[in-house]
Design an enzyme around this catalytic site. Structure first.
Site, PDB file in Angstrom:
ATOM      1  N   GLU A   1       1.846  -1.087  -4.620  1.00 42.78           N
ATOM      2  CA  GLU A   1       0.969  -0.220  -4.894  1.00 42.78           C
ATOM      3  C   GLU A   1      -0.231  -0.306  -6.539  1.00 42.78           C
ATOM      4  O   GLU A   1      -0.070  -0.492  -7.430  1.00 42.78           O
ATOM      5  CB  GLU A   1       1.583   1.311  -4.871  1.00 42.78           C
ATOM      6  CG  GLU A   1       0.472   2.348  -5.359  1.00 42.78           C
ATOM      7  CD  GLU A   1      -0.848   2.918  -4.593  1.00 42.78           C
ATOM      8  OE1 GLU A   1      -0.863   2.537  -3.114  1.00 42.78           O
ATOM      9  OE2 GLU A   1      -1.995   2.840  -4.808  1.00 42.78           O
TER      10      GLU A   1
ATOM     11  N   CYS B   1      -4.696   4.878   9.901  1.00 45.13           N
ATOM     12  CA  CYS B   1      -5.304   5.877   9.586  1.00 45.13           C
ATOM     13  C   CYS B   1      -6.891   5.218  10.450  1.00 45.13           C
ATOM     14  O   CYS B   1      -7.979   6.525  10.685  1.00 45.13           O
ATOM     15  CB  CYS B   1      -5.657   6.902   8.635  1.00 45.13           C
ATOM     16  SG  CYS B   1      -6.020   6.276   7.102  1.00 45.13           S
TER      17      CYS B   1
ATOM     18  N   ASP C   1       0.271   0.486   4.861  1.00 38.69           N
ATOM     19  CA  ASP C   1      -0.046   1.317   5.513  1.00 38.69           C
ATOM     20  C   ASP C   1      -0.971   1.356   4.528  1.00 38.69           C
ATOM     21  O   ASP C   1      -1.531   1.903   3.827  1.00 38.69           O
ATOM     22  CB  ASP C   1       0.679   2.908   5.035  1.00 38.69           C
ATOM     23  CG  ASP C   1       0.468   3.648   4.944  1.00 38.69           C
ATOM     24  OD1 ASP C   1      -1.152   4.410   5.863  1.00 38.69           O
ATOM     25  OD2 ASP C   1       1.004   4.501   4.672  1.00 38.69           O
TER      26      ASP C   1
ATOM     27  N   TYR D   1       0.945  -0.572   0.029  1.00 38.71           N
ATOM     28  CA  TYR D   1       0.082  -0.058  -0.104  1.00 38.71           C
ATOM     29  C   TYR D   1       1.449   1.026  -0.004  1.00 38.71           C
ATOM     30  O   TYR D   1       0.762   1.916   0.544  1.00 38.71           O
ATOM     31  CB  TYR D   1      -1.369   0.083   0.924  1.00 38.71           C
ATOM     32  CG  TYR D   1      -1.781  -1.132   1.607  1.00 38.71           C
ATOM     33  CD1 TYR D   1      -3.427  -1.576   0.563  1.00 38.71           C
ATOM     34  CD2 TYR D   1      -1.267  -2.382   2.275  1.00 38.71           C
ATOM     35  CE1 TYR D   1      -3.695  -2.432   0.831  1.00 38.71           C
ATOM     36  CE2 TYR D   1      -1.961  -3.441   2.160  1.00 38.71           C
ATOM     37  CZ  TYR D   1      -3.016  -3.040   2.037  1.00 38.71           C
ATOM     38  OH  TYR D   1      -3.944  -4.327   1.784  1.00 38.71           O
TER      39      TYR D   1
END
Ligand code: SAM
Length: 516
Positions: free
Chosen positions: A334, A455, A382, A311
């Site tokens: 990615e 997050c 991530d 990621y």
């Protein structure tokens, strides 16, 4: 000639920088902040002594805008206590929380443009609706974003640009993305943040440059550049881009991008290296806090390690590790192909001392995830807010038993001629391989360290429990970062190690044994 903007555009005074703990890498704006009570020390997660009002949002849009949900104690989002408890229950009692800027921290904003051209609304949707709330005085935005929004508003009105109408599917301007670069080496370091410049990306309701309303797009871009660009007095517009989007779904960007005016390349200095970020690539909203996180991540990666960065976006984490930890190899994975160009530009500016093998792969990390992490000692994940893809969690949970399978799978991957799986072939076609002096790591070893950056607190908790329940990993350290002051969200950095936690050594009693 078009009249100059009706409102004078001045850079506003800088926000005071109040923090729970100011990371040494955060430049202080000039002039210095007014004297305020000093914040509590970082590691102390007990009741704070900072008066709530000192760290209050004080934003006139708070009631109507959905962007912020916490009005007081911005230095300490309510979730911090829960996070500290959660990690303590998992054996990590030294959870730390790092805070930096509380206002003006958002360096990347995507805003909807709606309403009539003589009174356009530029902002976020009201909670649970598609009604756009105008937020010209947003306290989270970097001040240059608010200036650029004001200039855009004037441009829309003066040029009679029609904002998008969702119900009818009509109008020209749908969204605007504003991204701030604070990297200007001609200024003293202390003045760079406040003098940030904005890369403006206008999301235009047309298929491409041949559409009839393209002239209006050019006129709007000219207006922004003439009144805010390099030759203007204010000089806060970095560049203007167009993105073409005609779809009626909720996806903001279409696939087609075009650079219109200003500098094509957009640089930021993060984690010790220069980073290029195209408007189409993922970029963190809070660049200063991200810099703090990157420097912390570096501490958990051994010198010369081989790293898989899943990621990865434009590879910011992997490349900063490549430079800081002289990694033997860094492999970035990615799914957004648009990030490739930014990765390549960043690599061009890496210091010469970086001589490991570096690659970026356009691929879905959830497909055959083992093939991406094999040969790496450290894996960094991530993911977006929803957390890890289940195939990745499954693989990480059963790593030991997969060791044998990994070997055979890697053998078949290495036979390019025999490869039939289209996704692997596609990933190879779209990958960038930069071989340094160091040889590529072909080892069959599997990671001993998992660095999870998140997050999304809820999804993180779920993934964390799953990883630990397998006994394949234990949690070693956990840190939180105030990436989104004014909201209930924090960024988590969690370090997992393979196997069981070493039992705590018993303290010696101090009493000397009597000699018999
Ligand atoms: C939170 S961002 C992190 C990007 C990067 N680590 C950074 O900090 O700049 C998550 C990234 O994961 C990418 N992504 C989402 N799903 C993915 C998948 N299945 N495989 C690979 N990348 C994915 C997104 O395109 C996005 O760039």
């Amino acid at each position: 000639m078009l009249p100059s903007p009706c409102l004078p555009l001045h850079r506003p005074p800088s926000f005071p920088l109040i923090t729970c703990r100011v990371s040494p890498s955060v430049p202080r704006p000039s002039p210095p902040p007014p004297p305020l009570p000093s914040p509590p020390p970082l590691a102390n997660l007990s009741a704070t002594t900072v008066p709530a009002l000192t760290c209050a949002l004080q934003c006139i849009h708070f009631q109507s805008c959905s962007g912020c949900t916490q009005e007081f104690n911005l230095h300490r989002p309510v979730i911090v206590d829960e996070a500290a408890e959660f990690f303590k229950s998992l054996g990590v009692s030294d959870f730390t929380f790092d805070s930096s800027r509380l206002w003006g921290w958002r360096c990347r904003a995507k805003l909807a443009v709606r309403g009539p051209s003589n009174n356009p609304l530029i902002g976020l949707y009201e909670e649970g609706t598609h009604n756009v709330v105008d937020i010209p005085h947003c306290k989270a935005h970097h001040p240059s974003i608010n200036l650029a929004v004001e200039l855009l508003r004037q441009g829309i009105t003066e040029l009679n640009v029609e904002p998008y109408d969702e119900d009818q599917g009509t109008g020209d301007l749908r969204y605007v993305q504003m991204a701030v670069t604070t990297y200007n080496t001609s200024l003293p370091a202390s003045e760079r943040y406040i003098n940030g410049k904005v890369q403006v990306a206008l999301v235009w309701n047309s298929r491409n440059e041949n559409s009839p309303n393209f002239d209006k797009l050019n006129a709007l871009a000219d207006y922004l550049w003439r009144n805010g660009g390099r030759r203007s007095d204010v000089n806060f517009i970095h560049s203007v881009w167009a993105n073409f989007q005609t779809s009626t779904n909720n996806i903001i960007f279409g696939n087609r991008w075009r650079h219109l005016l200003g500098d094509r390349d957009f640089w930021e200095h993060l984690g010790g290296i220069d980073i290029a970020l195209a408007p189409s690539s993922f970029g963190q909203a809070n660049t200063r806090a991200f810099d703090t996180l990157l420097r912390k991540v570096q501490k958990y990666v051994p010198l010369g390690a081989s790293v898989a960065d899943l990621y990865a976006g434009a590879g910011v984490i992997g490349l900063s590790l490549a430079a800081a930890r002289k990694c033997r190899s860094v492999k970035c994975v990615e799914v957004n192909k648009e990030s490739k160009l930014s990765f390549e530009k960043t690599v061009e500016r890496l210091p010469n001392s970086v001589d490991g093998s570096i690659s970026w792969h356009h691929a879905d990390a959830s497909v055959e995830p083992l093939s991406w992490i094999m040969g790496s000692e450290v894996v960094v994940v991530d993911p977006p807010r929803k957390g890890l893809d289940s195939s990745l969690v499954d693989m990480l949970q059963t790593l030991s038993s997969l060791e044998h399978k990994a070997k055979s799978s890697s053998e078949s991957n290495s036979k390019v001629k025999d490869e039939k799986r289209p996704w692997i072939l596609r990933a190879r076609e779209a990958s960038v391989e930069i071989r340094g002096k160091a040889a590529l790591n072909d080892s069959q070893s599997l990671p001993q360290t998992l660095i999870y950056i998140s997050c999304g607190w809820e999804s993180f908790k779920k993934d964390c429990k799953l990883l630990l329940s397998s006994k394949e990993w234990h949690l070693e350290k956990a840190h939180g970062f105030n990436f989104f002051p004014g909201t209930q969200s924090i960024e988590i950095l969690a370090i997992f190690k393979r196997g069981r936690r070493a039992p705590l050594k018993k303290k010696k009693s101090g009493k000397k044994k009597k000699r018999s």
